[in-house]
Design an enzyme around this catalytic site. Structure first.
Site, PDB file in Angstrom:
ATOM      1  N   ASP A  43      65.115  12.372  57.363  1.00 31.90           N
ATOM      2  CA  ASP A  43      65.322  11.167  56.459  1.00 31.90           C
ATOM      3  C   ASP A  43      66.570  10.423  56.724  1.00 31.90           C
ATOM      4  OD1 ASP A  43      67.404  13.042  55.650  1.00 31.90           O
ATOM      5  OD2 ASP A  43      66.646  13.375  53.633  1.00 31.90           O
ATOM      6  N   SER A  44      67.345  10.970  57.723  1.00 28.93           N
ATOM      7  CA  SER A  44      68.444   9.887  58.249  1.00 28.93           C
ATOM      8  C   SER A  44      67.648   8.508  58.834  1.00 28.93           C
ATOM      9  CB  SER A  44      68.956  10.429  59.764  1.00 28.93           C
ATOM     10  OG  SER A  44      67.858  10.874  60.424  1.00 28.93           O
ATOM     11  N   ASP A  82      61.106  15.594  56.899  1.00 28.13           N
ATOM     12  CA  ASP A  82      62.129  16.081  55.895  1.00 28.13           C
ATOM     13  C   ASP A  82      61.477  15.715  54.734  1.00 28.13           C
ATOM     14  OD1 ASP A  82      64.470  17.183  56.745  1.00 28.13           O
ATOM     15  OD2 ASP A  82      65.365  14.996  57.160  1.00 28.13           O
ATOM     16  N   GLU A 113      66.586  20.618  52.255  1.00 29.15           N
ATOM     17  CA  GLU A 113      67.985  20.942  52.329  1.00 29.15           C
ATOM     18  C   GLU A 113      68.741  21.760  51.211  1.00 29.15           C
ATOM     19  OE1 GLU A 113      70.427  17.148  52.468  1.00 29.15           O
ATOM     20  OE2 GLU A 113      69.147  16.323  54.102  1.00 29.15           O
ATOM     21  N   GLU A 178      74.203  22.254  59.676  1.00 31.30           N
ATOM     22  CA  GLU A 178      74.901  20.905  60.058  1.00 31.30           C
ATOM     23  C   GLU A 178      76.506  20.995  59.921  1.00 31.30           C
ATOM     24  OE1 GLU A 178      72.810  17.377  58.627  1.00 31.30           O
ATOM     25  OE2 GLU A 178      74.431  16.186  59.080  1.00 31.30           O
TER      26      GLU A 178
HETATM   27  O1  KIV Z   1      67.637  13.707  58.697  1.00 30.37           O
HETATM   28  C1  KIV Z   1      68.022  14.057  59.818  1.00 30.37           C
HETATM   29  O2  KIV Z   1      67.862  13.366  60.624  1.00 30.37           O
HETATM   30  C2  KIV Z   1      68.483  15.434  60.105  1.00 30.37           C
HETATM   31  C3  KIV Z   1      68.806  15.852  61.351  1.00 30.37           C
HETATM   32  C4  KIV Z   1      69.981  15.093  61.567  1.00 30.37           C
HETATM   33  C5  KIV Z   1      69.116  17.365  61.274  1.00 30.37           C
HETATM   34  O3  KIV Z   1      68.214  16.020  58.958  1.00 30.37           O
END
Ligand code: KIV
Length: 259
Positions: A43-44, A82, A113, A178
């Site tokens: 979700d980044s 995610d 998460e 993380e």
């Molecule tokens: O959202 C993401 O890209 C992540 C990674 C950085 C682990 O959770």
């Protein structure tokens, strides 16, 4: 658990480290698939691609659309998606949305998460035969303000270790750790049977993950845990500048580019 590719990841504990990267599109996924064990549609995406202030703004439909594109580029790696913020607030909601993601993207697993706070939700999904990847330490969906590394205080360290043990006992197939202090990631990796995947964590994790845009030098994000393996921005700048010059000087299109 039936899922063969997931079992292969679990077997990698204490063996050759697990290689993971993020992808948001088919073109990048096609390249990553050759080199990665796990490709994550993180979700980044919200912050990296859409310029959002936090990962909280990304919607389920946005994740699904990008995951569908990524899936087209994947043939061998484990595809993890995610679950976005507020799509797993209780068991029913989590299961409904998890099924929707899996059905529309054909992904292999989901990442959620948190530890203790969502352990019953995670257990519920695993009981329904949905492979889950855990995520502990810094939890971007729960952060307000600047991201800071976790596990400075003994209370904080204890909580993160407890989360790792809970997730491992619940049956997650891997855990992303993380931004925690290196010795903490090492202790966790040594004390649970589940592979740990570090980001800003430790070489002692069973694998590593980075956001692909960061390692390529495409994003402006420069915390110390990122190693830039190229400067794609520079290459794009040069290419676009050359295109501009060619257009202005009427050198493009040339004979070769016309019908
Ligand atoms: O959202 C993401 O890209 C992540 C990674 C950085 C682990 O959770």
């Amino acid at each position: 658990m039936k899922h063969k590719k997931i079992r292969e990841i679990i077997k990698r504990k204490n063996k050759r480290p697990i290689v993971c990267l993020t992808a948001y599109s088919k073109t990048i996924a096609e390249i990553l698939d050759k080199y990665c064990d796990i490709v994550l549609v993180g979700d980044s995406l919200g912050m990296v691609l859409y310029g959002m202030k936090s990962t909280r703004e990304i919607t389920l439909d946005m994740m699904i659309n990008h995951a569908k594109s990524v899936k087209k580029g994947i043939s061998k790696s484990v595809l993890v998606i995610d679950m976005p913020y507020q799509t797993y607030r209780n068991k029913k909601e989590a299961y409904k949305n998890a099924k929707k993601i899996i059905k529309s993207t054909k992904c292999d697993a989901l990442k959620l998460e948190g530890g203790n706070k969502i352990i019953n939700i995670i257990k519920y999904l695993i009981n329904k035969n949905i492979p889950v990847m855990g995520h502990i330490g810094l939890l971007p969906q729960s952060e307000r303000g600047k991201f800071k590394f976790k596990g400075r205080s003994s209370v904080g360290r204890k909580r993160i270790i407890e989360d790792a043990i809970l997730l491992s006992n619940a049956g997650v197939f891997a855990i992303v750790i993380e931004c925690v202090e290196e010795s903490l990631a090492k202790i966790i990796s040594k004390s649970i049977p589940v592979p740990t995947i570090g980001i800003g964590a430790s070489r002692h994790c069973d694998g590593q993950i980075l956001v692909t845009d960061d390692l390529l030098g495409l994003s402006n994000f420069t915390p110390r845990f990122i190693k830039k393996y190229s400067n794609i921005k520079k290459i794009i700048n040069k290419s676009v500048l050359r295109f501009r010059r060619d257009v202005i000087n009427r050198n493009f299109p040339s004979r070769k580019n016309i019908y």
